[in-house]
Design a protein around this motif. Structure first.
Motif, mmCIF file in Angstrom:
data_model
loop_
_atom_site.group_PDB
_atom_site.id
_atom_site.type_symbol
_atom_site.label_atom_id
_atom_site.label_comp_id
_atom_site.label_asym_id
_atom_site.label_seq_id
_atom_site.Cartn_x
_atom_site.Cartn_y
_atom_site.Cartn_z
ATOM 1 N N TYR A 222 55.799 41.553 21.551
ATOM 2 C CA TYR A 222 54.836 41.404 20.321
ATOM 3 C C TYR A 222 55.064 39.823 20.040
ATOM 4 C CZ TYR A 222 54.291 46.297 19.032
ATOM 5 O OH TYR A 222 54.225 47.590 19.228
ATOM 6 N N ASP A 231 44.515 37.601 16.458
ATOM 7 C CA ASP A 231 43.456 38.588 15.981
ATOM 8 C C ASP A 231 43.263 39.700 17.141
ATOM 9 O OD1 ASP A 231 42.418 37.639 13.692
ATOM 10 O OD2 ASP A 231 41.382 36.057 15.027
ATOM 11 N N ALA A 232 43.579 39.409 18.310
ATOM 12 C CA ALA A 232 43.633 40.511 19.535
ATOM 13 C C ALA A 232 44.883 41.454 19.311
ATOM 14 C CB ALA A 232 43.795 39.736 20.939
ATOM 15 N N ARG A 234 46.405 42.083 16.403
ATOM 16 C CA ARG A 234 46.176 42.888 15.250
ATOM 17 C C ARG A 234 45.281 43.918 15.911
ATOM 18 N NH1 ARG A 234 44.646 39.164 11.873
ATOM 19 N NH2 ARG A 234 46.616 39.046 11.021
ATOM 20 N N LEU A 235 44.423 43.648 16.604
ATOM 21 C CA LEU A 235 43.382 44.722 16.725
ATOM 22 C C LEU A 235 43.788 45.923 17.810
ATOM 23 C CD1 LEU A 235 41.075 43.182 15.237
ATOM 24 C CD2 LEU A 235 39.613 43.634 17.117
ATOM 25 N N VAL A 236 45.079 45.515 18.410
ATOM 26 C CA VAL A 236 45.164 46.803 19.338
ATOM 27 C C VAL A 236 46.401 47.463 18.375
ATOM 28 C CG1 VAL A 236 44.708 46.097 21.530
ATOM 29 C CG2 VAL A 236 46.790 45.517 20.618
ATOM 30 N N GLY A 237 46.657 46.956 16.977
ATOM 31 C CA GLY A 237 47.563 47.738 16.273
ATOM 32 C C GLY A 237 48.964 46.994 16.175
ATOM 33 N N PHE B 302 37.171 50.473 11.523
ATOM 34 C CA PHE B 302 38.549 50.198 12.053
ATOM 35 C C PHE B 302 39.299 49.159 11.138
ATOM 36 C CE2 PHE B 302 41.141 48.329 15.732
ATOM 37 C CZ PHE B 302 41.574 49.439 16.100
ATOM 38 N N LEU B 304 38.064 46.593 9.450
ATOM 39 C CA LEU B 304 37.783 45.221 9.825
ATOM 40 C C LEU B 304 36.928 44.845 8.650
ATOM 41 C CD1 LEU B 304 38.152 44.848 13.609
ATOM 42 C CD2 LEU B 304 39.799 44.263 11.892
ATOM 43 N N PRO B 324 43.591 48.644 11.404
ATOM 44 C CA PRO B 324 43.586 48.955 12.896
ATOM 45 C C PRO B 324 44.625 49.908 13.118
ATOM 46 C CG PRO B 324 43.029 46.771 12.467
ATOM 47 C CD PRO B 324 43.293 47.235 11.064
ATOM 48 N N ARG B 325 45.658 49.747 12.439
ATOM 49 C CA ARG B 325 46.835 50.750 12.820
ATOM 50 C C ARG B 325 46.567 52.329 12.291
ATOM 51 N NH1 ARG B 325 52.032 48.973 14.425
ATOM 52 N NH2 ARG B 325 53.059 51.132 15.284
ATOM 53 N N MET B 328 43.826 53.796 14.462
ATOM 54 C CA MET B 328 44.331 54.303 15.691
ATOM 55 C C MET B 328 45.235 55.472 15.599
ATOM 56 S SD MET B 328 45.111 50.481 17.393
ATOM 57 C CE MET B 328 45.920 50.957 18.756
ATOM 58 N N TYR B 334 38.547 50.841 18.525
ATOM 59 C CA TYR B 334 37.388 50.115 18.753
ATOM 60 C C TYR B 334 37.805 48.912 19.570
ATOM 61 C CZ TYR B 334 34.857 46.079 16.530
ATOM 62 O OH TYR B 334 34.016 45.230 16.694
ATOM 63 N N PRO B 336 36.279 45.438 20.525
ATOM 64 C CA PRO B 336 35.736 44.420 19.795
ATOM 65 C C PRO B 336 34.662 43.762 20.910
ATOM 66 C CG PRO B 336 38.148 43.577 20.468
ATOM 67 C CD PRO B 336 37.779 45.171 20.694
ATOM 68 N N GLU B 342 39.325 38.424 19.948
ATOM 69 C CA GLU B 342 39.786 39.510 19.480
ATOM 70 C C GLU B 342 40.140 40.453 20.453
ATOM 71 O OE1 GLU B 342 37.640 40.237 14.983
ATOM 72 O OE2 GLU B 342 36.885 41.146 16.671
ATOM 73 N N GLY B 343 39.608 40.461 21.697
ATOM 74 C CA GLY B 343 39.825 41.327 22.587
ATOM 75 C C GLY B 343 41.035 41.137 23.492
ATOM 76 N N LEU B 356 50.056 46.024 26.389
ATOM 77 C CA LEU B 356 50.116 46.087 24.778
ATOM 78 C C LEU B 356 49.974 47.152 23.966
ATOM 79 C CD1 LEU B 356 51.395 43.825 23.080
ATOM 80 C CD2 LEU B 356 49.054 42.708 22.619
ATOM 81 N N PRO B 357 48.634 47.561 24.162
ATOM 82 C CA PRO B 357 48.003 48.612 23.550
ATOM 83 C C PRO B 357 49.300 50.263 23.546
ATOM 84 C CG PRO B 357 46.466 47.975 24.698
ATOM 85 C CD PRO B 357 47.406 47.274 25.194
ATOM 86 N N LEU B 359 52.376 49.820 24.292
ATOM 87 C CA LEU B 359 53.416 49.682 23.533
ATOM 88 C C LEU B 359 53.447 49.943 21.967
ATOM 89 C CD1 LEU B 359 54.601 46.015 24.764
ATOM 90 C CD2 LEU B 359 55.595 48.174 25.117
ATOM 91 N N VAL B 360 52.122 49.857 21.454
ATOM 92 C CA VAL B 360 51.821 49.939 20.078
ATOM 93 C C VAL B 360 51.993 51.575 19.964
ATOM 94 C CG1 VAL B 360 50.406 49.917 18.392
ATOM 95 C CG2 VAL B 360 50.644 47.848 19.624
ATOM 96 N N ARG B 412 42.914 49.977 26.421
ATOM 97 C CA ARG B 412 43.393 50.374 25.259
ATOM 98 C C ARG B 412 43.120 51.843 25.245
ATOM 99 N NH1 ARG B 412 41.007 46.112 21.288
ATOM 100 N NH2 ARG B 412 41.760 45.002 23.002
#
Lengths: 349, 510
Positions: A222, A231-232, A234-237, B302, B304, B324-325, B328, B334, B336, B342-343, B356-357, B359-360, B412
C-alpha cells in the motif's frame, strides 16, 4: 469511383512490446540509472580513505562507523517510509529533540536522582516509552493533518518541527536535562553484545523489520501504491488516508527510537539534538534511489546510502576536512541525487 | 517529384516511439492552401501524436516537418506559432483564472510604452468572438465556463492569430449541432481565404461534409489518403479498422435476470434526477457527448461524485455511505477512463498493478502478509485470460502498450466476484487487438451473470456491444432505447433534441 491517391498496404505489425535495440553504452547507462552511482561512490570513498589514512580500516574505526551508522540508518528508513507515499517529513530533527527532553525529564522524575538498583530497569523503560509516545503524537499530528486536509507535508512538518522544538526548549528551559540514570546511558549508549554496540543491533533490527514490512506485507504494498498513484490506489479501494497516517506514525516513532539512543549516547536530554539529521536522512534515502515523487525506493540501496554518508563523514573527519567543507559536499551530493532521480523517472516514461 | 507550390505544411516519414511502442510509424502528410484535410482514425491510431508533431509540442524520432516550404529543424510550440501554425488541442490550453481577452492575447499582449492596452485588447477580443458568433463578455473570467464555451474561446484565439495553417483536434466534441454548423461556416470562409485546415474528428459524416481530402491512420501508420468526394462510410471504416464494420464486436447473448444495479434520482451539481437500472446478464450502454454527464453517472455509483440526493442500490440493497471501498464491498467495481491518473500505479510493475485490487479484496493475503504463491497464480491467471503481452509481471507497467495497460486495469475484475461492472471509456486510445480482448472480457463477465454498465463516447462500441442504451444530455437521462430502437440515428437525435430548459451555450454563467 475509386478515389485512393496513395494507399499502401500495411506492413505486418511488429511486436509492440519488443524492446528497441540498445547499444553497449546505452546498457551501461541503464545499469547506472538502475543501481545509481552509489555502490561505485561507496567503493571509491572506502579505497580513497584507506589509502590516505591508515586508521580508517581499523576495528576501532569500524566500531565508530557502526555506532554513527545506527542513528542514521534508523532515521533514513523512517524518512524512506514517508517518501514512498510521496510525502516528506521535515520534523525528524525536532522530534529527536523533543523525544530527548521528554524521555530525560521522565527518567529524572521517575528515578528521583539516579538511585540505581532494581528500579533502574523500570525507569529506563518509562523513559523509552515516553520517548516513543512523543513519536506517536508527532506522527499522528503530521499524518492526520497531511492526509485529512490534503496539504503539502513539506509545510505541515516544518510547522510541527517548530512546535516540537519550541516545546523542547520550553520544557528544558533551554538547558540540557542532566542526571539520567546510569543504567540508561550504559545499556543503550555504551554497552555491547558480542562486541557489537547495542544501538547498531537495534538499527539492524529496524532494517530487518522494514524489509519484512516492505516486501512481505499488505501495508508495504500500500505504501508503494499510494505514493505511485494516489488516485489509482483509492479507486481500487486502498485506504489511502490510513496508509499515509501509518507511514508518518512509523516514521516519527522510529525517529523517537533514534532520539532515545542518541540521548543515551550524549548522556543528557538535549533540546538541540538531531537537527543535522533532517538533511542527512533525506540525502541518504534519495542517494539510495528513493524517489522524491513517491512509489519508488529499495531498502537495500537506502541502507547503502546511509552507510555511504557515514563513511564519507567519518573519513573526512579522519583526514581533517573542515566541517564547513563537509557541509558543502553534503549539499552538493543531495542535489546530484535528486538530479539522478529526475533523470531516472524521465527514462521510465 | 517536385514540390507542389500550394503545399503549406508537409510532414515526411514521421516516426515517434514511446518506450517500445511506435505511436507513429513513417507517417507522411501534406496540407494544401485553401483545403480542409481531415485526419481520421480510431482512438490510439496516432492522430493526436501527429498533430502534436505538426504543432511542435512533440519531437519526432525520425522525419521532417516542412512549413511553407521551409524545413523546420527543431519545431517547438513557439516556433510553430511563429511559422503560422495555430492549433486547437482537445486538452484546452487556457488559463482559467484569466479573462477571455487575457487568454486571447497571452504571450503577445498589446502594449503602449510597456503597459498593457487593456481596452484595445478587449475590443479586439470582442470582435474575435463576434466573428465566430459567440456572445461572451471578453472581460469574463474563464473559471466556471462550460467545456463547450472554453472550446469556442480556444477556437476564437486560434482564428484571431490569422494563421495560414489551422489545426483543429475534435473541435466539435462538445459543441451542439447549432454551434457545429456555425463553426463549419467559419471554416469554409477561412478555406476560401486560403487558410489550410487540418481537421481531426471521428465522426464520419462530419468529415465527409467538410473535408476535401481524408488521411486515415491505423495503429500509427498511414492507411491511405482519399479524396472526400464520393468516398463511402464502408470504405473509411475499412481503412480505419482493417475490417468490415460487423466483425469487431462479439455477439453477446442477452439473458436478463434480476435487477442488480438500480440508480434512483441521482442528483449532483452535474446530474439531475438520474434513474436507471441494469439487470444481470445485460450490457447497458450510456451514450452522450463529452461533458453530458454520462461519466459522472458512473463515478457517482462508485462514490466519486458528490451527490445531493438519490440512491444507488446493488442487488436491491441501498449503499449507504458511497465510497470506492463501500461500493466494492457491496459488489460494484468501476473501471476509470483516465488510465494514467486513476487507473494505474504508474511507478509499479505489471504484477503489482494486477495484485493490488486482490490485496484490497483480501484474496491473496493472510494476516496482513502477502501470499507469494497465491499472488503469482493470480497474476498468471490475469495475464493469460486477458492475453497481456509480453507476459512479464516484473516489467514496469508504463513499458507496456496502451492496450496492455488497459488490460492491467481490468485486472480488478479478478480480485473477487463483482455483481456490477461499470466501464468508463474502456477502449480509449488502445489498438484493435486489445479492443477485441477487452470486448471478450466484457462478454465473459456478462455471460457469468454480472450486470455491465458501459459508458462510452464511441458510438460504434455502444451500438455493437450494448443490449440497451440510455442517452444522456445535460446531466439527465433523455432516452431509454431498447432492441430495435438502438440505432445511431435515435441516439444522436437524443443528444441534440432541443429542450426548453437548456441554458443557451453562448451566454456566460456567472
Amino acid at each position: 469511383m475509386t478515389t485512393n491517391l496513395e494507399q499502401r498496404p500495411l506492413p505486418a505489425p511488429a511486436d509492440p512490446a519488443a524492446p528497441a535495440p540498445r547499444s553497449a553504452g546505452r546498457r551501461s547507462a541503464d545499469v547506472l540509472l538502475r543501481f545509481g552511482l552509489l555502490p561505485i561512490l561507496l567503493l571509491v570513498a572506502v579505497v580513497t580513505f584507506s589509502v590516505i589514512e591508515p586508521r580508517f580500516l581499523t576495528p576501532l574505526n569500524g566500531t565508530n562507523v557502526s555506532r554513527q551508522l545506527s542513528f542514521l540508518l534508523i532515521l533514513t528508513i523512517a524518512q524512506m517510509l514517508v517518501l514512498l507515499t510521496a510525502e516528506i517529513d521535515m520534523s525528524i530533527g525536532a522530534t529527536i529533540a523533543l523525544t530527548s527532553v521528554i524521555s530525560s525529564k521522565v527518567m529524572v522524575a521517575a528515578g528521583g536522582g539516579g538511585s540505581g538498583g532494581s528500579g533502574g530497569i523500570a525507569v529506563l523503560l518509562a523513559g523509552v516509552l515516553a520517548g516513543l509516545a512523543v513519536g506517536l503524537v508527532v506522527g499522528l499530528l503530521n499524518g492526520l493533518v497531511v492526509a485529512r486536509f490534503k496539504v503539502p507535508s513539506f509545510i505541515v512538518t516544518i510547522g510541527t518541527a517548530s512546535v516540537a522544538v519550541g516545546a523542547a526548549l520550553l520544557l528544558s528551559k533551554g538547558a540540557p536535562v542532566t542526571g539520567l540514570p546510569p543504567e540508561f546511558t550504559s545499556a543503550l549508549g555504551t554497552a555491547r553484545v558480542l562486541g557489537v554496540p547495542v544501538p547498531f543491533l537495534v538499527a539492524l533490527g529496524v532494517l530487518l523489520a522494514a524489509y519484512v514490512l516492505l516486501s512481505w506485507t499488505v501495508l508495504g504494498h500500500y505504501l508503494f501504491a499510494v505514493g505511485g498513484g494516489e488516485d489509482a490506489a483509492r479507486l481500487v479501494g486502498v485506504p489511502v488516508l490510513r496508509t499515509k497516517v501509518t507511514a508518518f506514525v512509523l516514521c516519527s516513532m522510529l525517529t523517537s527510537l533514534a532520539g532515545v539512543l542518541l540521548t543515551a549516547r550524549v548522556s543528557s536530554g538535549e533540546p538541540t539534538l538531531g537537527q543535522e539529521y533532517v538533511i542527512l536522512a533525506i540525502a541518504a534515502a534519495v542517494l539510495g534511489g528513493t524517489s522524491f515523487f513517491g512509489g519508488e525506493g529499495r531498502l537495500g540501496l537506502v541502507a547503502v546510502g546511509a552507510l555511504f554518508l557515514v563513511v564519507l563523514s567519518n573519513g573526512m573527519n579522519l583526514i581533517r576536512v573542515p566541517s564547513y567543507v563537509q557541509q558543502v559536499v553534503l549539499g552538493a551530493l543531495l542535489i546530484a541525487a535528486v538530479i539522478i532521480d529526475r533523470l531516472r523517472s524521465r527514462t521510465a516514461r | 517529384m517536385s514540390a507542389e507550390p500550394d503545399v503549406v505544411l508537409r510532414a515526411q516519414g514521421i516516426t515517434k516511439r514511446y518506450g517500445g511502442v511506435a505511436a507513429l510509424d513513417r507517417v507522411s502528410f501534406d496540407l494544401r492552401r485553401g483545403e480542409v484535410h481531415a485526419l481520421l482514425g480510431e482512438n490510439g491510431a496516432g492522430k493526436s501524436t501527429l498533430i502534436k508533431v505538426l504543432s511542435g509540442s512533440v519531437r519526432p524520432d525520425e522525419g521532417v516537418v516542412v512549413v511553407d516550404g521551409r524545413q523546420v529543424g527543431d519545431l517547438t510550440p513557439t516556433a510553430a506559432v511563429a511559422a503560422g501554425v495555430s492549433t486547437v488541442f482537445q486538452e484546452l490550453a487556457l488559463v482559467r483564472t484569466l479573462s477571455i481577452a487575457d487568454n486571447l492575447f497571452l504571450g503577445r499582449e498589446l502594449t503602449r510604452r510597456g503597459l498593457r492596452r487593456k481596452s484595445g485588447m478587449e475590443a479586439e477580443a470582442r470582435e474575435a468572438l463576434a466573428r465566430i458568433g459567440v456572445d461572451l463578455d471578453p472581460r469574463a473570467c474563464l473559471d466556471g465556463f462550460s467545456r463547450a464555451q472554453l472550446q469556442l474561446v480556444e477556437i476564437a484565439r486560434a482564428l484571431h492569430r490569422r494563421s495560414p495553417i489551422l489545426i483543429l483536434d475534435e473541435p466539435t466534441a462538445s459543441l451542439s449541432a447549432g454551434e457545429t454548423g456555425r463553426l463549419f461556416g467559419i471554416l469554409r470562409r477561412l478555406k476560401d481565404q486560403g487558410v489550410g485546415i487540418v481537421y481531426i474528428s471521428h465522426r464520419l459524416a462530419e468529415v465527409r461534409e467538410l473535408a476535401d481530402r481524408i488521411t486515415v491512420l491505423r495503429d500509427g501508420r498511414g492507411a491511405g489518403t482519399v479524396t472526400a468526394a464520393g468516398v463511402g462510410d464502408d470504405e473509411l471504416v475499412r481503412l480505419m479498422t482493417g475490417r468490415a464494420l460487423g466483425e469487431l464486436f462479439p455477439e453477446v447473448p442477452r439473458q436478463p435476470g434480476p435487477v442488480r444495479l438500480r440508480l434512483s434520482g441521482l442528483t449532483s451539481p452535474r446530474l439531475r434526477e438520474v434513474s436507471l437500472e441494469v439487470r444481470a446478464g445485460e450490457i447497458v450502454g450510456l451514450a452522450g457527448l463529452v461533458g453530458s454527464g454520462k461519466s459522472e453517472i458512473g463515478r457517482a455509483c462508485f462514490g466519486l461524485e458528490r451527490l445531493t440526493s438519490g440512491t444507488v442500490e446493488i442487488d436491491d440493497r441501498a449503499v449507504p455511505a458511497l465510497s470506492p471501498r463501500q461500493a466494492m464491498d457491496r459488489g460494484l467495481i468501476y473501471y476509470p477512463a483516465d488510465r494514467h491518473r486513476e487507473g494505474l500505479v504508474e511507478t509499479g510493475t505489471l504484477g503489482e498493478n494486477i495484485i493490488l485490487p486482490s490485496l484490497v479484496a483480501g484474496t491473496v493475503n493472510r494476516f496482513g502478509f502477502v501470499s507469494r504463491p497465491r499472488s503469482a497464480s493470480r497474476v498468471q491467471q490475469v495475464v493469460e485470460q486477458l492475453s497481456i503481452r509480453p507476459p512479464q509481471a516484473g516489467r514496469k507497467v508504463l513499458g507496456f502498450s496502451g492496450g496492455n495497460q488497459q488490460k492491467a486495469l481490468l485486472a480488478r475484475a479478478f480480485a473477487r466476484d463483482f455483481a456490477v461492472h461499470v466501464f468508463d471509456e474502456p477502449t480509449v486510445g488502445i489498438d484493435i487487438g486489445a479492443k477485441l480482448d477487452v470486448y471478450q472480457h466484457i462478454k465473459r463477465l456478462c455471460a457469468s451473470g454480472a450486470a455491465v454498465l458501459l459508458i462510452s463516447s464511441d458510438m460504434e462500441e455502444v451500438l455493437g456491444l450494448a443490449h440497451r442504451v440510455y442517452a444522456v444530455r445535460e446531466g439527465r437521462v433523455v432516452a431509454d432505447l431498447r432492441d430495435a430502437e438502438v440505432t445511431e440515428h435515435n441516439i444522436v437525435q437524443a443528444f441534440f433534441e432541443p429542450t426548453p430548459s437548456l441554458v443557451p451555450l453562448g451566454s456566460a454563467r456567472s
